[in-house]
Scaffold this motif. Structure first.
Motif, short mmCIF file in Angstrom:
data_model
loop_
_atom_site.label_atom_id
_atom_site.label_comp_id
_atom_site.label_asym_id
_atom_site.label_seq_id
_atom_site.Cartn_x
_atom_site.Cartn_y
_atom_site.Cartn_z
N GLY A 41 10.99 -135.92 7.20
CA GLY A 41 11.80 -135.80 6.39
C GLY A 41 11.59 -137.44 5.34
N SER A 42 10.92 -138.24 5.88
CA SER A 42 10.59 -139.27 5.19
C SER A 42 9.41 -139.27 4.43
CB SER A 42 10.27 -140.54 6.13
OG SER A 42 11.25 -140.85 7.27
N ILE A 43 8.56 -138.27 4.73
CA ILE A 43 7.50 -138.07 3.79
C ILE A 43 7.80 -137.08 2.83
CG2 ILE A 43 5.58 -136.76 3.84
CD1 ILE A 43 4.86 -137.42 6.61
N GLY A 44 8.74 -136.26 3.08
CA GLY A 44 9.44 -135.16 1.87
C GLY A 44 10.24 -136.31 0.86
N PHE A 45 10.98 -137.11 1.51
CA PHE A 45 11.61 -137.85 0.74
C PHE A 45 10.79 -138.76 -0.24
CE2 PHE A 45 13.95 -142.14 0.08
CZ PHE A 45 15.15 -141.55 -0.85
N GLY A 46 9.73 -139.39 0.33
CA GLY A 46 8.76 -140.48 -0.44
C GLY A 46 8.12 -139.52 -1.51
N PHE B 221 15.57 -134.34 -5.62
CA PHE B 221 15.61 -135.97 -5.32
C PHE B 221 16.97 -136.41 -4.77
CE2 PHE B 221 15.99 -140.45 -5.98
CZ PHE B 221 15.24 -140.91 -5.11
N SER B 222 17.97 -135.91 -5.75
CA SER B 222 19.29 -136.35 -5.52
C SER B 222 20.01 -135.73 -4.17
CB SER B 222 20.40 -135.95 -6.59
OG SER B 222 19.66 -136.65 -7.91
N LEU B 223 19.63 -134.53 -4.14
CA LEU B 223 20.29 -133.87 -2.96
C LEU B 223 19.62 -134.39 -1.67
CD1 LEU B 223 20.38 -130.36 -4.31
CD2 LEU B 223 22.38 -131.78 -3.94
N ASN B 224 18.48 -134.35 -1.70
CA ASN B 224 17.58 -134.91 -0.54
C ASN B 224 17.97 -136.09 -0.15
OD1 ASN B 224 15.11 -136.07 0.85
ND2 ASN B 224 15.07 -133.92 1.22
N LEU B 225 18.35 -137.03 -1.14
CA LEU B 225 18.82 -138.51 -0.83
C LEU B 225 20.03 -138.72 0.02
CD1 LEU B 225 18.62 -141.82 -1.38
CD2 LEU B 225 19.73 -141.11 -3.46
#
Length: 176
Positions: free
Chosen positions: A78-83, A21-25
């Motif tokens: 990318g937004s779906i993955g982040f969410g 999550f941190s890396l993706n953020l």
């Protein structure tokens, strides 16, 4: 005991998910997916949400919201993955630190959401990596070099970490 009755695989999956999550953020929010340098010493920096043009005098950024369909696919997945990563991080935090008894349904739900996150991020990475960003956004110059940059790399590492976290959740579901 700080983790309650949580198994080692569950705690490892939770920690890996927080890292993903941190890396993706960072990768999701920063405009450094591609860096292109032109012969006129202008650097173009592309991200999911911004296109920036840096010269020696100034930096000008514009939104990528009027992008073509393939780029909107990258933004959407990318937004779906982040969410999904945010949701599974919250659920695992609740499960590891608050819930005091084992519940395999929560582990299974977290596993499914984690897999959806990894697949969504994978689609975004492959679509972006296989497309020519310079042709999509008319930058005016021909780039001397066109390199994937640190935000893209962090997103790739995030996807791999997310998949490993999903593997830990599978082991927890099966052996925990």
């Amino acid at each position: 005991m700080i983790f309650g009755n949580a198994s080692g695989f569950l705690v490892l999956g939770f920690c890996l998910n927080l890292i993903a999550f941190s890396l993706n953020l960072i990768g999701f929010a920063t405009p450094y997916w591609v860096k292109a340098t032109s012969p006129s010493s202008i650097t173009y920096i592309f991200g999911l949400w911004k296109l920036c043009k840096k010269s020696s005098e100034e930096t000008v950024c514009q939104s990528t919201l009027n992008a073509p369909d393939w780029f909107r696919l990258v933004q959407s997945t990318g937004s779906i993955g982040f969410g999904c990563l945010l949701l599974v991080s919250s659920l695992l935090f609740f499960y590891v630190f608050i819930l005091r008894r084992r519940n395999t349904i929560i582990v299974l739900i977290c596993l499914c959401i984690n897999v959806i996150a990894a697949i969504s991020i994978f689609i975004a990475i492959v679509t972006f990596g296989s497309s020519n960003v310079q042709e999509t956004f008319s930058i005016g110059d021909v780039a001397l070099s066109d390199d994937l940059h640190f935000s893209f790399v962090l997103t790739v590492i995030s996807m791999v970490t997310c998949a490993v976290a999903a593997g830990c959740l599978v082991f927890d579901y099966k052996y925990g």
